[in-house]
Scaffold this motif. Structure first.
Motif, PDB file in Angstrom:
ATOM      1  N   GLN A 127     -11.517  -4.326   4.096  1.00 52.87           N
ATOM      2  CA  GLN A 127     -11.659  -2.890   4.315  1.00 52.87           C
ATOM      3  C   GLN A 127     -12.995  -2.396   3.771  1.00 52.87           C
ATOM      4  O   GLN A 127     -13.663  -1.564   4.376  1.00 52.87           O
ATOM      5  CB  GLN A 127     -10.511  -2.140   3.654  1.00 52.87           C
ATOM      6  CG  GLN A 127      -9.152  -2.378   4.296  1.00 52.87           C
ATOM      7  CD  GLN A 127      -8.034  -1.674   3.551  1.00 52.87           C
ATOM      8  OE1 GLN A 127      -8.265  -0.894   2.623  1.00 52.87           O
ATOM      9  NE2 GLN A 127      -6.795  -1.967   3.934  1.00 52.87           N
ATOM     10  N   ARG A 128     -13.372  -2.920   2.594  1.00 49.72           N
ATOM     11  CA  ARG A 128     -14.645  -2.529   1.977  1.00 49.72           C
ATOM     12  C   ARG A 128     -15.817  -2.962   2.844  1.00 49.72           C
ATOM     13  O   ARG A 128     -16.806  -2.244   2.992  1.00 49.72           O
ATOM     14  CB  ARG A 128     -14.730  -3.185   0.600  1.00 49.72           C
ATOM     15  CG  ARG A 128     -15.957  -2.819  -0.219  1.00 49.72           C
ATOM     16  CD  ARG A 128     -15.824  -1.461  -0.847  1.00 49.72           C
ATOM     17  NE  ARG A 128     -16.779  -1.310  -1.939  1.00 49.72           N
ATOM     18  CZ  ARG A 128     -16.997  -0.190  -2.576  1.00 49.72           C
ATOM     19  NH1 ARG A 128     -16.324   0.892  -2.250  1.00 49.72           N
ATOM     20  NH2 ARG A 128     -17.874  -0.108  -3.546  1.00 49.72           N
ATOM     21  N   ARG A 167      -3.547  -9.261  -1.054  1.00 55.43           N
ATOM     22  CA  ARG A 167      -3.915  -7.840  -1.095  1.00 55.43           C
ATOM     23  C   ARG A 167      -5.384  -7.680  -1.460  1.00 55.43           C
ATOM     24  O   ARG A 167      -6.070  -6.810  -0.917  1.00 55.43           O
ATOM     25  CB  ARG A 167      -3.027  -7.124  -2.116  1.00 55.43           C
ATOM     26  CG  ARG A 167      -3.303  -5.622  -2.224  1.00 55.43           C
ATOM     27  CD  ARG A 167      -2.977  -4.896  -0.955  1.00 55.43           C
ATOM     28  NE  ARG A 167      -3.242  -3.472  -1.054  1.00 55.43           N
ATOM     29  CZ  ARG A 167      -3.773  -2.727  -0.097  1.00 55.43           C
ATOM     30  NH1 ARG A 167      -4.081  -3.273   1.076  1.00 55.43           N
ATOM     31  NH2 ARG A 167      -3.971  -1.437  -0.282  1.00 55.43           N
ATOM     32  N   GLN A 168      -5.882  -8.534  -2.349  1.00 51.72           N
ATOM     33  CA  GLN A 168      -7.288  -8.497  -2.726  1.00 51.72           C
ATOM     34  C   GLN A 168      -8.179  -8.774  -1.513  1.00 51.72           C
ATOM     35  O   GLN A 168      -9.165  -8.076  -1.269  1.00 51.72           O
ATOM     36  CB  GLN A 168      -7.554  -9.536  -3.818  1.00 51.72           C
ATOM     37  CG  GLN A 168      -8.995  -9.611  -4.287  1.00 51.72           C
ATOM     38  CD  GLN A 168      -9.251 -10.843  -5.130  1.00 51.72           C
ATOM     39  OE1 GLN A 168      -8.549 -11.847  -5.014  1.00 51.72           O
ATOM     40  NE2 GLN A 168     -10.253 -10.783  -5.991  1.00 51.72           N
ATOM     41  N   PRO A 203       0.795  -1.230   0.000  1.00 52.77           N
ATOM     42  CA  PRO A 203       0.000   0.000   0.000  1.00 52.77           C
ATOM     43  C   PRO A 203       0.828   1.281   0.000  1.00 52.77           C
ATOM     44  O   PRO A 203       0.453   2.273  -0.628  1.00 52.77           O
ATOM     45  CB  PRO A 203      -0.831  -0.133   1.285  1.00 52.77           C
ATOM     46  CG  PRO A 203      -0.906  -1.594   1.545  1.00 52.77           C
ATOM     47  CD  PRO A 203       0.377  -2.171   1.045  1.00 52.77           C
ATOM     48  N   VAL A 208      -5.414  -3.704  -8.428  1.00 59.06           N
ATOM     49  CA  VAL A 208      -5.315  -3.236  -7.039  1.00 59.06           C
ATOM     50  C   VAL A 208      -5.484  -1.719  -6.963  1.00 59.06           C
ATOM     51  O   VAL A 208      -6.153  -1.194  -6.063  1.00 59.06           O
ATOM     52  CB  VAL A 208      -3.972  -3.677  -6.422  1.00 59.06           C
ATOM     53  CG1 VAL A 208      -3.702  -2.937  -5.118  1.00 59.06           C
ATOM     54  CG2 VAL A 208      -3.972  -5.178  -6.186  1.00 59.06           C
ATOM     55  N   MET A 213      -9.104  -0.995  -7.148  1.00 59.59           N
ATOM     56  CA  MET A 213      -9.782  -1.341  -5.892  1.00 59.59           C
ATOM     57  C   MET A 213      -9.514  -0.289  -4.821  1.00 59.59           C
ATOM     58  O   MET A 213     -10.413   0.083  -4.059  1.00 59.59           O
ATOM     59  CB  MET A 213      -9.311  -2.708  -5.410  1.00 59.59           C
ATOM     60  CG  MET A 213      -9.720  -3.871  -6.309  1.00 59.59           C
ATOM     61  SD  MET A 213      -9.035  -5.444  -5.742  1.00 59.59           S
ATOM     62  CE  MET A 213     -10.006  -5.714  -4.262  1.00 59.59           C
ATOM     63  N   GLU A 214      -8.282   0.186  -4.766  1.00 55.67           N
ATOM     64  CA  GLU A 214      -7.925   1.193  -3.753  1.00 55.67           C
ATOM     65  C   GLU A 214      -8.627   2.518  -4.014  1.00 55.67           C
ATOM     66  O   GLU A 214      -8.828   3.306  -3.090  1.00 55.67           O
ATOM     67  CB  GLU A 214      -6.415   1.399  -3.740  1.00 55.67           C
ATOM     68  CG  GLU A 214      -5.644   0.195  -3.209  1.00 55.67           C
ATOM     69  CD  GLU A 214      -4.136   0.348  -3.360  1.00 55.67           C
ATOM     70  OE1 GLU A 214      -3.396  -0.360  -2.643  1.00 55.67           O
ATOM     71  OE2 GLU A 214      -3.692   1.165  -4.193  1.00 55.67           O
ATOM     72  N   GLU A 254      -7.428  -8.368   1.636  1.00 57.17           N
ATOM     73  CA  GLU A 254      -7.303  -7.242   2.571  1.00 57.17           C
ATOM     74  C   GLU A 254      -8.212  -6.082   2.160  1.00 57.17           C
ATOM     75  O   GLU A 254      -8.896  -5.475   3.007  1.00 57.17           O
ATOM     76  CB  GLU A 254      -5.847  -6.781   2.602  1.00 57.17           C
ATOM     77  CG  GLU A 254      -5.578  -5.640   3.572  1.00 57.17           C
ATOM     78  CD  GLU A 254      -4.125  -5.188   3.522  1.00 57.17           C
ATOM     79  OE1 GLU A 254      -3.848  -4.083   4.031  1.00 57.17           O
ATOM     80  OE2 GLU A 254      -3.277  -5.928   2.974  1.00 57.17           O
ATOM     81  N   LEU A 255      -8.249  -5.777   0.866  1.00 53.75           N
ATOM     82  CA  LEU A 255      -9.095  -4.680   0.383  1.00 53.75           C
ATOM     83  C   LEU A 255     -10.573  -5.028   0.511  1.00 53.75           C
ATOM     84  O   LEU A 255     -11.404  -4.152   0.783  1.00 53.75           O
ATOM     85  CB  LEU A 255      -8.746  -4.349  -1.069  1.00 53.75           C
ATOM     86  CG  LEU A 255      -7.399  -3.645  -1.265  1.00 53.75           C
ATOM     87  CD1 LEU A 255      -7.024  -3.592  -2.734  1.00 53.75           C
ATOM     88  CD2 LEU A 255      -7.455  -2.227  -0.687  1.00 53.75           C
ATOM     89  N   HIS A 256     -10.936  -6.296   0.333  1.00 53.69           N
ATOM     90  CA  HIS A 256     -12.324  -6.722   0.535  1.00 53.69           C
ATOM     91  C   HIS A 256     -12.739  -6.505   1.988  1.00 53.69           C
ATOM     92  O   HIS A 256     -13.862  -6.062   2.273  1.00 53.69           O
ATOM     93  CB  HIS A 256     -12.485  -8.193   0.163  1.00 53.69           C
ATOM     94  CG  HIS A 256     -12.626  -8.428  -1.307  1.00 53.69           C
ATOM     95  ND1 HIS A 256     -12.469  -9.661  -1.890  1.00 53.69           N
ATOM     96  CD2 HIS A 256     -12.905  -7.578  -2.326  1.00 53.69           C
ATOM     97  CE1 HIS A 256     -12.642  -9.571  -3.190  1.00 53.69           C
ATOM     98  NE2 HIS A 256     -12.899  -8.317  -3.476  1.00 53.69           N
TER      99      HIS A 256
END
Length: 528
Positions: free
Chosen positions: A31-32, A24-25, A12, A519, A522-523, A27-29
């Motif tokens: 967070q979402r 990383r995918q 990040p 990514v 997504m971010e 982790e972002l899910h």
């Protein structure tokens, strides 16, 4: 291990490389999900929670749009709720005192509005995802309160059906909903919808009530077949039933008042009736196909596949099915587009197991899959330049609500369009093989114009998948796989290599680059 499993992206803060893409995918899910929960809690605490269902609805103008869109679209496919039945409830809903609002009416309205809103274009009355989820939460809360004091009934069955349909439209439940759809079939059987009413009961039911029971039974089975194909499971019910097929509609649904006398277009009405008949008549056959495809041990019987194809085509391949059905917003055109998609998706499912093998029988199935997949992707991933655009949503959405549904936030994208796009990718990459180039039966390898059409269609899909990654959830692999396939295809066509090691390294670099772009998308996702 696949290239995606080995794909790496930057951390990040950008200081480190080599972070696994899939980690990383995930982790972002997460967070979402936290963001979604936070926004929903904020909405819940801003009012007296669930005190008055009317407080949770959007402005009436948006509700009018959503209501009209529902009855023009899924209201013609799954005839669970009739506009004539809901009209008085909807109009009185805005004027009645709070204490006179009936909870059961509020539940039905919330679900119909949520489904209809899912087919409005972004920037033209479409609600933010958090508002839709809250609307579904309100409906479930009121439904649970009513279910505590009532036995299971036709009303509760219809509410459960609409909840499942809303989850399909807004992509909030798969694949576990395949189990829920099976339970819905069992619930329908528990109240004897699979049978014609006994003589003593039939005497107390009007012709309209008997027809409603038939329509609900067929709608429940239709939804279960879709979920079974989505999840790779067998339909819960297979066999004959006593209930008669429902009759097609007598009028074209017209919800929005124009101030003029309603005039029924005879061609639209006839087309509506033809498509409804095709869907209902082919239902037992499509249930048989889903049961055969999803057996624990698949029976690769090509003669059976050919026979099923012939029967399906006789029932569903309407001569009126044209590309115009994907560019019109009329109710009959939506139904025509939906029936066509069901037919094409079923054809693809029947023939893919044979088209992807080395059997001598594969040419027949390969040609069917190729033409079908190309038609699906071309229709749903094309850009309609005449459609309105806004600053927030610069991509023009097609006029047909089914195209809007695919291009925005429904599970149709993953379950109906992605398999077709991946099949096209497999054929395009396969055409690069030296052995395939020597096969005269391989059309892609020998017809440059066909290769160009495949490249155009897949590029359209990749562009759509990229927009979905930036705006919605769980579209990442649907973007990375076809984008990497196209990048590899172009690299292979333009670069010569000497050994497999160098090729593998280059392919991994291609996948890493596209995973990093995914990514970044997504971010950059905004608020729900």
């Amino acid at each position: 291990m696949s290239y995606i499993d080995k794909a790496t992206v930057a951390s990040p803060n950008g200081y480190h490389t080599g972070v696994p893409f899939l980690s990383r995918q995930t982790e972002l899910h997460q967070q979402r999900l936290l963001q979604m929960n936070s926004e929903l809690l904020s909405l819940s605490s801003s009012r007296d929670h669930f005190r008055n269902p009317r407080d949770d609805l959007p402005p009436k103008a948006i509700c009018d749009q959503s209501m009209a869109r529902y009855f023009e679209t899924f209201g013609t496919v799954f005839r669970i709720v009739e506009w004539a039945e809901l009209r008085e409830q909807y109009e009185s809903f805005w004027t009645l005192p709070d204490e006179q609002i009936r909870c059961e009416n509020a539940v039905m309205l919330c679900l119909v509005l949520a489904i209809g809103n899912g087919m409005l274009p972004p920037g033209q009355g479409r609600l933010p995802r958090s508002d839709v989820l809250r609307l579904l939460g309100v409906a479930k809360a009121w439904k649970a309160a009513i279910a505590e004091v009532e036995s299971y009934s036709l009303w509760l069955l219809r509410v459960d059906f609409l909840l499942l349909l809303a989850r399909l439209v807004h992509c909030t439940g798969p694949p576990s909903d395949a189990v829920a759809s099976a339970n819905l079939v069992r619930s329908a059987m528990a109240i004897s919808l699979h049978k014609e009413p006994a003589e003593a009961v039939a005497a107390s039911l009007s012709a309209h009530d008997r027809e409603r029971r038939r329509r609900i039974w067929y709608a429940v089975l239709e939804l279960d077949v879709r979920y079974a194909l989505d999840a790779g499971m067998q339909p819960i019910y297979l066999g004959e039933w006593e209930s008669l097929p429902p009759q097609p509609d007598e009028t074209v649904p017209m919800v929005i008042e124009t101030g003029e006398e309603e005039i029924q277009n005879p061609w639209l009405l006839e087309n509506l009736r033809v498509q409804q008949t095709a869907l209902d008549r082919s239902l037992p056959l499509r249930m048989k196909i889903a049961h055969w495809l999803n057996k624990p041990r698949f029976d690769a019987d090509h003669a059976l596949a050919q026979d099923l194809t012939s029967q399906l085509s006789n029932m569903m391949a309407s001569p009126s099915s044209t590309a115009s059905s994907f560019s019109s917003s009329s109710s009959s055109s939506f139904l025509e587009a939906y029936v066509r998609l069901v037919y094409q998706r079923t054809l693809l499912a029947v023939h893919c197991p044979f088209a992807l093998t080395d059997s001598h029988l594969k040419s027949y199935s390969q040609n069917i899959c190729l033409s079908t997949a190309l038609s699906i992707v071309s229709h749903f991933c094309c850009v309609d330049e005449n459609s309105p655009q806004t600053a927030d949503h610069p991509f023009p959405y097609g006029a047909c609500p089914l195209v809007i549904l695919v291009q925005t936030n429904s599970s149709f994208f993953q379950n109906d369009i992605l398999p077709a796009a991946l099949y096209l990718c497999s054929q395009l990459i396969g055409s690069l093989s030296a052995s395939v180039a020597l096969d005269p039966a391989n059309l892609v390898a020998h017809i440059p114009a066909l290769q160009t059409n495949l490249v155009t269609a897949i590029d359209g899909f990749v562009a759509l998948a990229e927009r979905r990654v930036a705006a919605t959830d769980h579209s990442e692999v649907a973007y990375v796989l076809p984008a990497a396939s196209m990048a590899y295809y172009r690299w292979e066509r333009g670069v010569q290599h000497d050994c497999s090691g160098a090729q593998t390294e280059t392919v991994q670099q291609i996948v890493d680059r596209i995973a990093q772009a995914c990514v970044v998308l997504m971010e950059g996702r905004g608020s729900l």
